[in-house]
Design an enzyme around this catalytic site. Structure first.
Site, PDB file in Angstrom:
ATOM      1  N   CYS A   1      63.265  34.377  35.556  1.00  0.00           N
ATOM      2  CA  CYS A   1      63.167  35.246  34.384  1.00  0.00           C
ATOM      3  C   CYS A   1      64.326  35.016  33.423  1.00  0.00           C
ATOM      4  O   CYS A   1      64.173  35.164  32.204  1.00  0.00           O
ATOM      5  CB  CYS A   1      63.098  36.714  34.807  1.00  0.00           C
ATOM      6  SG  CYS A   1      61.446  37.195  35.398  1.00  0.00           S
TER       7      CYS A   1
ATOM      8  N   CYS B   1      59.990  40.649  36.155  1.00  0.00           N
ATOM      9  CA  CYS B   1      58.658  40.204  36.611  1.00  0.00           C
ATOM     10  C   CYS B   1      58.133  41.038  37.769  1.00  0.00           C
ATOM     11  O   CYS B   1      57.008  40.823  38.231  1.00  0.00           O
ATOM     12  CB  CYS B   1      58.688  38.732  36.994  1.00  0.00           C
ATOM     13  SG  CYS B   1      59.669  38.374  38.472  1.00  0.00           S
TER      14      CYS B   1
ATOM     15  N   ASP C   1      -0.513  28.767  26.865  1.00  0.00           N
ATOM     16  CA  ASP C   1      -1.198  29.865  27.536  1.00  0.00           C
ATOM     17  C   ASP C   1      -1.347  29.562  29.019  1.00  0.00           C
ATOM     18  O   ASP C   1      -1.229  28.402  29.458  1.00  0.00           O
ATOM     19  CB  ASP C   1      -2.582  30.087  26.915  1.00  0.00           C
ATOM     20  CG  ASP C   1      -2.499  30.597  25.485  1.00  0.00           C
ATOM     21  OD1 ASP C   1      -1.456  31.195  25.138  1.00  0.00           O
ATOM     22  OD2 ASP C   1      -3.462  30.395  24.725  1.00  0.00           O
TER      23      ASP C   1
END
Length: 511
Positions: free
Chosen positions: A30, A87, A323
């Site tokens: 960090c 963190c 169809d």
């Protein structure tokens, strides 16, 4: 190995900055995040990390500072053992094998098979609050000396990005060393770490929002990620320090793995199908919860696709539809399946050939060809073909109450082409299509007598997409003009109809 403070000339202040991050309880990773280090490989290199952190050691006069940036006094040793204040342990425990093994196990237990993965973290909301708390603290202490602090609000490098830089390589080794891991992976791995004190740490912000907006009603969750950004982004230091703790306290708990969810972007499988049955609908035909046909083209194909891709859902599209009582012959009708969240996504020519063969060997009602994976951007070609491409039909026709004469055939074969039709929505489809008059064209037409049968004739037509061919023959009580009956001046009807060609060169023909 540059960072945002690399050009800082005041090395004493820079070293104090690094040491302060350690002192308030930041882990080494960090610290380099707050320095703005953006080279992913640095976060996986302990030597490189130490070299950066040594800036904070070499310039300090404190003899108690050790090689990891912490003081050797009792309080600092306690900090070293604590969960990171920034963190919350994500870049400590969260990058170790026990964490990563759980994530890898979740992927493999789901039967995921892919060539690329994209890990995505959804952090507790209080992680944002902690980031701002640390930033305001650093700005107060060093803002007048270290200019980059202002530019790194609220943190130099996002904790989620750092985690992915560190862990993607390890996860790749655990899941599939041949796979790619990055931000553009096909399989998204959503990881939601759990933090027991998230709600508690969000309470000050909740109180702050309620206090600012007295008398207004709120939804149940007023503290959202958007609310954090909206309230903190423009907040000044005085307001922040009045309402929030800065720097934040050491967490009493670390984040845990929480939930792992795997999802894959849709895959598109295309091909062409021929339909040989006159009792098979294109899609499931259900009216008032009652099935009108036992099977459909869609189901005969989709069950094998779902099985192969280990998926639970897919959506079918085709270039038009026939169809129930109409066959589709020739090269067939183009189709595509959008397969939702497939777990098996590694494809080869052999695997697609196996899928095609499996469909064709398990039924005689249909036949598929050119089965292949296609890109989403190509689907527009299918829609374009449905609306604009021509189709070729073969119709078995009769003239009720009279024999078919050569004069009838000559009359049909001498018509001026193209023939422009005005077709009102046929009676037989009014229940599902809006009433309208549509202009369509007969582009080519030829009629032939049937040998040894004077009661029938074959009619071949090439038409615009969307032409009602049955109605072109018998007229639909005058709703289609002109029609075979008006051209010949006698009643006409159709016994059977086949689609012979759908003029769309997609998907590409396979050898």
């Amino acid at each position: 190995m540059a960072h945002r403070f690399a050009s800082e000339v005041n090395t004493t202040k820079l070293s104090e900055f690094i040491n302060e991050l350690h002192q308030i309880g930041c882990c080494d990773l960090c610290v380099i995040r707050y320095l703005g280090v953006t080279e992913p490989n640095v976060y996986r290199d302990n030597i490189a990390i130490k070299k950066i952190l040594d800036i904070g050691i070499s310039s300090t006069k404190d003899d108690n500072v050790t090689g990891n940036g912490y003081s050797c006094d009792k309080e600092a040793k306690q900090l070293k053992r604590n969960t990171c204040v920034a963190c919350m342990g994500l870049l400590q425990d969260g990058i170790q094998d026990p964490w990563l093994d759980k994530i890898a196990a979740e992927i493999t237990s789901n039967g995921i098979e892919a060539v690329s993965y994209c890990p995505a973290l959804s952090l507790p909301i209080c992680a944002q609050i902690r980031a701002y708390s640390i930033w305001f603290h650093l700005k107060k202490k060093f803002g007048n000396f270290l200019q980059p602090i202002e530019d790194l609000k609220p943190e130099g490098v996002n904790v989620k990005a750092s985690w992915k830089w560190i862990c993607s390589y390890s996860l790749r080794q655990k899941v599939d060393p041949r796979s790619e891991w990055g931000n553009s992976g096909n399989v998204k791995i959503e990881i939601t770490p759990k933090y027991e004190d998230d709600k508690k740490e969000c309470e000050p912000l909740s109180s702050y929002i309620i206090k600012r907006k007295k008398g207004k009603s709120f939804h149940s969750d007023i503290v959202t990620r958007a609310a954090v950004e909206a309230n903190f982004k423009k907040m000044d230091s005085d307001d922040f320090f009045q309402c929030f703790e800065s720097p934040p306290s050491i967490p009493t708990n670390s984040v845990t793995v929480g939930s792992v969810k795997c999802s894959h972007e849709p895959i598109f499988i295309a091909g062409r199908y021929c339909k040989y049955s006159r009792q098979l609908s294109q899609t499931p035909w259900i009216i008032d919860n009652v099935r009108k046909t036992e099977l459909s083209v869609e189901e005969l194909i989709s069950r094998h696709i779902l099985s192969l891709l280990n998926a639970s859902e897919c959506k079918f599209s085709a270039s038009g539809r026939e169809d129930v009582d109409v066959r589709t012959l020739g090269k067939g009708r183009p189709f595509v399946f959008e397969v939702i969240n497939p777990k098996r996504t590694v494809f080869s020519t052999e695997r697609m050939k196996t899928l095609q063969d499996k469909i064709n060997t398990t039924t005689t009602l249909i036949f598929v060809r050119d089965v292949q994976v296609v890109e989403k951007k190509d689907l527009g070609k299918l829609k374009h073909g449905e609306e604009s491409k021509s189709k070729v039909y073969s119709a078995l026709c009769v003239l009720p109450g009279r024999a078919v004469m050569s004069e009838h055939i000559e009359t049909l074969n001498s018509c001026n082409l193209p023939i422009t039709l005005q077709q009102k929505t046929p009676i037989r489809v009014l229940h599902r299509r809006s009433l309208a008059t549509r202009e369509r064209r007969i582009l080519e037409m030829s009629a032939v007598l049937i040998e040894n049968n004077s009661e029938m004739f074959k009619l071949f037509v090439r038409t615009d997409a969307g032409t009602y061919v049955k109605e072109f023959v018998h007229g639909d009580f005058g709703r289609t003009q002109p029609n075979i009956a008006t051209i010949l001046g006698v009643d006409a009807d159709i016994l059977a109809l086949d689609v012979m060609e759908v003029a769309l060169d997609w998907p590409p023909e396979l050898q």
